[in-house]
Design a protein around this motif. Structure first.
Motif, PDB file in Angstrom:
ATOM      1  N   GLU A  96       0.821  -1.214   0.000  1.00 29.46           N
ATOM      2  CA  GLU A  96       0.000   0.000   0.000  1.00 29.46           C
ATOM      3  C   GLU A  96       0.855   1.265   0.000  1.00 29.46           C
ATOM      4  O   GLU A  96       0.406   2.335  -0.421  1.00 29.46           O
ATOM      5  CB  GLU A  96      -0.922   0.033   1.230  1.00 29.46           C
ATOM      6  N   ASP A  97       2.064   1.162   0.486  1.00 26.49           N
ATOM      7  CA  ASP A  97       2.926   2.345   0.581  1.00 26.49           C
ATOM      8  C   ASP A  97       3.679   2.646  -0.721  1.00 26.49           C
ATOM      9  O   ASP A  97       4.418   3.628  -0.801  1.00 26.49           O
ATOM     10  CB  ASP A  97       3.961   2.149   1.715  1.00 26.49           C
ATOM     11  N   TYR A  98       3.523   1.827  -1.725  1.00 27.30           N
ATOM     12  CA  TYR A  98       4.269   1.999  -2.979  1.00 27.30           C
ATOM     13  C   TYR A  98       3.828   3.287  -3.684  1.00 27.30           C
ATOM     14  O   TYR A  98       2.634   3.490  -3.937  1.00 27.30           O
ATOM     15  CB  TYR A  98       4.029   0.784  -3.884  1.00 27.30           C
ATOM     16  N   GLN A  99       4.797   4.162  -3.996  1.00 24.76           N
ATOM     17  CA  GLN A  99       4.496   5.494  -4.549  1.00 24.76           C
ATOM     18  C   GLN A  99       4.734   5.519  -6.051  1.00 24.76           C
ATOM     19  O   GLN A  99       5.461   6.375  -6.555  1.00 24.76           O
ATOM     20  CB  GLN A  99       5.407   6.541  -3.877  1.00 24.76           C
ATOM     21  N   ASP A 100       4.174   4.592  -6.771  1.00 25.61           N
ATOM     22  CA  ASP A 100       4.418   4.568  -8.195  1.00 25.61           C
ATOM     23  C   ASP A 100       3.412   3.614  -8.832  1.00 25.61           C
ATOM     24  O   ASP A 100       2.536   3.067  -8.150  1.00 25.61           O
ATOM     25  CB  ASP A 100       5.860   4.101  -8.476  1.00 25.61           C
ATOM     26  N   SER A 101       3.555   3.381 -10.090  1.00 25.96           N
ATOM     27  CA  SER A 101       2.670   2.455 -10.794  1.00 25.96           C
ATOM     28  C   SER A 101       3.561   1.334 -11.339  1.00 25.96           C
ATOM     29  O   SER A 101       4.386   1.570 -12.223  1.00 25.96           O
ATOM     30  CB  SER A 101       1.968   3.218 -11.913  1.00 25.96           C
ATOM     31  N   ALA A 102       3.393   0.150 -10.790  1.00 28.26           N
ATOM     32  CA  ALA A 102       4.329  -0.942 -11.100  1.00 28.26           C
ATOM     33  C   ALA A 102       4.026  -1.579 -12.444  1.00 28.26           C
ATOM     34  O   ALA A 102       2.866  -1.878 -12.753  1.00 28.26           O
ATOM     35  CB  ALA A 102       4.269  -2.001 -10.002  1.00 28.26           C
ATOM     36  N   ASP A 103       5.077  -1.779 -13.253  1.00 23.83           N
ATOM     37  CA  ASP A 103       4.926  -2.594 -14.450  1.00 23.83           C
ATOM     38  C   ASP A 103       4.836  -4.081 -14.082  1.00 23.83           C
ATOM     39  O   ASP A 103       4.083  -4.833 -14.680  1.00 23.83           O
ATOM     40  CB  ASP A 103       6.116  -2.364 -15.398  1.00 23.83           C
ATOM     41  N   TYR A 104       5.651  -4.427 -13.102  1.00 27.14           N
ATOM     42  CA  TYR A 104       5.657  -5.811 -12.631  1.00 27.14           C
ATOM     43  C   TYR A 104       5.655  -5.818 -11.097  1.00 27.14           C
ATOM     44  O   TYR A 104       6.445  -5.098 -10.481  1.00 27.14           O
ATOM     45  CB  TYR A 104       6.921  -6.560 -13.059  1.00 27.14           C
ATOM     46  N   ILE A 105       4.796  -6.629 -10.518  1.00 29.85           N
ATOM     47  CA  ILE A 105       4.983  -7.001  -9.113  1.00 29.85           C
ATOM     48  C   ILE A 105       5.531  -8.418  -9.131  1.00 29.85           C
ATOM     49  O   ILE A 105       4.949  -9.295  -9.802  1.00 29.85           O
ATOM     50  CB  ILE A 105       3.653  -6.985  -8.338  1.00 29.85           C
ATOM     51  N   VAL A 110      -1.351  -3.275  -7.038  1.00 34.03           N
ATOM     52  CA  VAL A 110      -1.721  -3.812  -8.344  1.00 34.03           C
ATOM     53  C   VAL A 110      -2.537  -2.766  -9.106  1.00 34.03           C
ATOM     54  O   VAL A 110      -3.647  -2.416  -8.696  1.00 34.03           O
ATOM     55  CB  VAL A 110      -2.535  -5.116  -8.207  1.00 34.03           C
ATOM     56  N   GLY A 111      -1.960  -2.255 -10.190  1.00 31.85           N
ATOM     57  CA  GLY A 111      -2.688  -1.305 -11.033  1.00 31.85           C
ATOM     58  C   GLY A 111      -3.235  -2.004 -12.268  1.00 31.85           C
ATOM     59  O   GLY A 111      -3.059  -3.219 -12.443  1.00 31.85           O
ATOM     60  N   LYS A 112      -3.884  -1.233 -13.116  1.00 31.94           N
ATOM     61  CA  LYS A 112      -4.519  -1.808 -14.304  1.00 31.94           C
ATOM     62  C   LYS A 112      -3.511  -2.519 -15.204  1.00 31.94           C
ATOM     63  O   LYS A 112      -3.790  -3.551 -15.798  1.00 31.94           O
ATOM     64  CB  LYS A 112      -5.181  -0.679 -15.119  1.00 31.94           C
ATOM     65  N   GLU A 113      -2.323  -1.916 -15.309  1.00 26.07           N
ATOM     66  CA  GLU A 113      -1.324  -2.427 -16.252  1.00 26.07           C
ATOM     67  C   GLU A 113      -0.273  -3.320 -15.594  1.00 26.07           C
ATOM     68  O   GLU A 113       0.675  -3.742 -16.247  1.00 26.07           O
ATOM     69  CB  GLU A 113      -0.598  -1.250 -16.932  1.00 26.07           C
ATOM     70  N   THR A 114      -0.450  -3.552 -14.297  1.00 26.31           N
ATOM     71  CA  THR A 114       0.579  -4.321 -13.582  1.00 26.31           C
ATOM     72  C   THR A 114       0.518  -5.802 -13.963  1.00 26.31           C
ATOM     73  O   THR A 114      -0.543  -6.425 -13.872  1.00 26.31           O
ATOM     74  CB  THR A 114       0.384  -4.199 -12.056  1.00 26.31           C
ATOM     75  N   ALA A 115       1.654  -6.340 -14.354  1.00 26.34           N
ATOM     76  CA  ALA A 115       1.740  -7.793 -14.529  1.00 26.34           C
ATOM     77  C   ALA A 115       2.099  -8.402 -13.180  1.00 26.34           C
ATOM     78  O   ALA A 115       3.014  -7.925 -12.505  1.00 26.34           O
ATOM     79  CB  ALA A 115       2.790  -8.153 -15.562  1.00 26.34           C
ATOM     80  N   ILE A 116       1.361  -9.452 -12.811  1.00 20.81           N
ATOM     81  CA  ILE A 116       1.616 -10.102 -11.517  1.00 20.81           C
ATOM     82  C   ILE A 116       2.472 -11.328 -11.765  1.00 20.81           C
ATOM     83  O   ILE A 116       2.040 -12.289 -12.406  1.00 20.81           O
ATOM     84  CB  ILE A 116       0.287 -10.466 -10.843  1.00 20.81           C
ATOM     85  N   VAL A 117       3.685 -11.251 -11.269  1.00 22.33           N
ATOM     86  CA  VAL A 117       4.651 -12.331 -11.462  1.00 22.33           C
ATOM     87  C   VAL A 117       4.842 -13.018 -10.115  1.00 22.33           C
ATOM     88  O   VAL A 117       4.834 -12.361  -9.079  1.00 22.33           O
ATOM     89  CB  VAL A 117       6.019 -11.764 -11.918  1.00 22.33           C
ATOM     90  N   PHE A 118       4.998 -14.326 -10.115  1.00 28.56           N
ATOM     91  CA  PHE A 118       5.441 -14.972  -8.872  1.00 28.56           C
ATOM     92  C   PHE A 118       6.529 -15.970  -9.188  1.00 28.56           C
ATOM     93  O   PHE A 118       6.460 -16.704 -10.169  1.00 28.56           O
ATOM     94  CB  PHE A 118       4.277 -15.604  -8.093  1.00 28.56           C
ATOM     95  N   ILE A 119       7.572 -15.899  -8.390  1.00 28.48           N
ATOM     96  CA  ILE A 119       8.676 -16.865  -8.489  1.00 28.48           C
ATOM     97  C   ILE A 119       8.597 -17.677  -7.210  1.00 28.48           C
ATOM     98  O   ILE A 119       9.129 -17.303  -6.164  1.00 28.48           O
ATOM     99  CB  ILE A 119      10.036 -16.150  -8.630  1.00 28.48           C
ATOM    100  N   GLN A 120       7.840 -18.769  -7.280  1.00 30.00           N
ATOM    101  CA  GLN A 120       7.501 -19.522  -6.074  1.00 30.00           C
ATOM    102  C   GLN A 120       7.417 -21.003  -6.394  1.00 30.00           C
ATOM    103  O   GLN A 120       7.169 -21.388  -7.540  1.00 30.00           O
ATOM    104  CB  GLN A 120       6.145 -19.024  -5.532  1.00 30.00           C
ATOM    105  N   GLU A 146      -2.415  -9.513 -16.082  1.00 26.57           N
ATOM    106  CA  GLU A 146      -1.602 -10.589 -16.634  1.00 26.57           C
ATOM    107  C   GLU A 146      -0.964 -11.354 -15.470  1.00 26.57           C
ATOM    108  O   GLU A 146      -0.420 -10.753 -14.548  1.00 26.57           O
ATOM    109  CB  GLU A 146      -0.505  -9.943 -17.479  1.00 26.57           C
ATOM    110  N   ILE A 147      -1.033 -12.664 -15.527  1.00 29.68           N
ATOM    111  CA  ILE A 147      -0.443 -13.493 -14.460  1.00 29.68           C
ATOM    112  C   ILE A 147       0.740 -14.237 -15.064  1.00 29.68           C
ATOM    113  O   ILE A 147       0.574 -15.024 -16.005  1.00 29.68           O
ATOM    114  CB  ILE A 147      -1.464 -14.522 -13.920  1.00 29.68           C
ATOM    115  N   ILE A 148       1.918 -13.984 -14.543  1.00 33.24           N
ATOM    116  CA  ILE A 148       3.139 -14.623 -15.054  1.00 33.24           C
ATOM    117  C   ILE A 148       3.688 -15.541 -13.971  1.00 33.24           C
ATOM    118  O   ILE A 148       4.047 -15.097 -12.882  1.00 33.24           O
ATOM    119  CB  ILE A 148       4.200 -13.581 -15.456  1.00 33.24           C
ATOM    120  N   SER A 149       3.712 -16.815 -14.285  1.00 31.73           N
ATOM    121  CA  SER A 149       4.138 -17.834 -13.329  1.00 31.73           C
ATOM    122  C   SER A 149       5.622 -18.111 -13.542  1.00 31.73           C
ATOM    123  O   SER A 149       6.059 -18.308 -14.673  1.00 31.73           O
ATOM    124  CB  SER A 149       3.291 -19.086 -13.577  1.00 31.73           C
ATOM    125  N   GLY A 150       6.397 -18.099 -12.456  1.00 31.07           N
ATOM    126  CA  GLY A 150       7.839 -18.250 -12.590  1.00 31.07           C
ATOM    127  C   GLY A 150       8.426 -19.327 -11.697  1.00 31.07           C
ATOM    128  O   GLY A 150       7.949 -19.570 -10.587  1.00 31.07           O
TER     129      GLY A 150
END
Lengths: 307, 307
Positions: free
Chosen positions: B66-75, B95-105, B122-126
């Motif tokens: 919640e404290d992130y002061q920007d618009s992320a291309d990737y989380i 998570v913004g409209k254009e944010t790709a959600i990546v997880f390396i898990q 977009e959901i990117i699985s890693g």
């Protein structure tokens, strides 16, 4: 004439059942290792939840069977069944022509070794259904149950077996003579094969916790034991799994013998209870993946302990 | 324009891969909990066996998304997958409209939860193939390997995924874009499902000891994973078990991540790695008795730890 009985192993089982026979008037001697000095001086004391407490002084207290100064009617082997203990060597020094070789021990397919070593002696296979611990040197705590099953190996019931049953019965313990002790041994293993390794591998849970959280796993393992028993020619009653589950729910929370050994740093009966079961499964082409997984894990755990 | 990347979780995985992206010039911020103070002051230091050592200072060091002061291309979500961590809640704040959600898990069938929570993103699985540990707050030790596989969920490779792959490649780490990341995830689980629980349940053995003493058990477990993968529509190459065995023999002796968690008293990824596998087996009526036994034992072990 008094029966001459030599108990080999003065742990909880040897102390309790030897004490019963001595109390009943038999001529009981004991071979013991760790508590030799204590037993020679003070005998063995049994605290029992159901019988009055008592002590007994063995006629002879020995370090090894070779020192036995008599001719035994019965040698009763009560050690654990572990690879480091050569059971035949342990008793050979006191086995005479007329000696019946009795063992009150856990495990599957542990009889042939003794029959091979003493082909001319009577071999009496025994199972104890008991909760008891040696709480200190020379002192046994009898917590619950206590009944026995005895039978000749490979089958039948001899006069000597009947006579030993009678002695135990007179001492206040139910003792069933069975013509098919091998099947009885498989029946007992239906309980031992799951609960002993699960208690160790879970890190020390009581039977009640294991059962209430993993009943279906316990049942799967029990069914595999039943399958192997049947494949070796010893089919078990159809309701045996259900009965074992119900009776375990009815038991007080219990630490298995394998867990007690594990927590005390003593060797465990992994091979007698689990390894021999899995090997019987392989020999008979009986699928037992749960048992194999438990056995593999127990071997890894032993490796880790030895490292 | 610089890619804006928010790494959530500053353990070994987040620190290493975030550090790579920062070194490559991306605008990398980090959400961290336990080492917030340390990272804010000193950044994150990476000691690498193959790349030169380096440190980086995240653009923003945050306690929560919640404290992130920007618009992320990737989380990029790099926490462990454990029941106590609600992954969607953890990232929702950034998570913004254009944010790709990546997880390396690690783990099986861990994607749907995020797609359900963010159906328009977009959901990117890693997957990370790496040996690395956080050896102290703010310091990551990169011991071996490091390559990645990325792909969109449920399938395909988007431009954003390709772009992220390129960034990692430029930073010196192999990064494969795959159209079928779900199958790749099952492939990785062929290794994880046996070795992680066996290392814990054995009491702490290294992969080399497990394999050299229980190779056939390891193979049985791997074959069960392959069976479940195929039943869910993701058949694996026929030689995958043999290749995993060979490559593990070739690896240096290794402590699994689950064992490291266990030994540090941290929660383990039992559900993501093992529970979800067993549930996929049940759902598809695929036999997996070895996995069920391991899973039951891990649940008992967790019960014992919580008691």
């Amino acid at each position: 004439m008094k029966d001459k009985i030599l108990i080999v192993g003065s742990g909880a089982i040897g102390g309790f059942y030897g004490g019963l026979l001595a109390r009943q008037g038999a001529d009981v001697s004991v071979v013991c290792r760790s508590d030799f000095q204590r037993v020679r001086r003070h005998g063995i004391t049994i605290h029992s939840h159901s019988l009055s407490d008592w002590s007994f002084k063995p006629v002879q207290v020995l370090r090894q069977t070779e020192d036995y100064q008599d001719s035994a009617d019965y040698i009763i082997l009560c050690t654990k069944v572990i690879p480091d203990v050569q059971r035949a060597d342990l008793i050979r020094g006191a086995v005479g022509k007329e000696t019946a070789i009795v063992f009150i021990q856990n495990g599957i397919e542990i009889e042939q070794e003794l029959l091979d070593a003493f082909p001319d002696n009577e071999i009496i296979s025994g199972l104890a259904f008991i909760c008891c611990n040696r709480i200190q040197l020379g002192t046994v705590d009898h917590l619950a149950y206590g009944h026995l099953a005895l039978g000749n190996f490979p089958q039948g019931v001899s006069n000597k077996t009947r006579q030993l049953c009678t002695l135990f019965e007179q001492a206040g313990i139910a003792c069933r003579a069975t013509r098919d002790i091998v099947t009885a041994r498989w029946q007992k293993n239906v309980w031992n094969a799951p609960f002993n390794p699960l208690s160790v591998l879970s890190g020390g849970l009581l039977t009640s916790d294991i059962l209430s959280h993993q009943e279906s796993l316990v049942c799967s393992i029990m069914l595999e034991v039943c399958g192997i028993a049947a494949a070796t020619g010893h089919p078990l009653p159809e309701d045996i799994v259900g009965k074992n589950i119900a009776s375990t729910y009815a038991m007080p929370p219990y630490k298995t013998s394998m867990l007690l050994d594990y927590q005390s740093g003593r060797p465990m009966e992994t091979e007698a209870i689990l390894g021999n079961t899995v090997r019987a499964g392989h020999r008979t082409n009986t699928s037992c993946p749960c048992l194999q997984t438990l056995y593999g894990l127990m071997k890894l755990r032993e490796l880790q302990l030895s490292g």
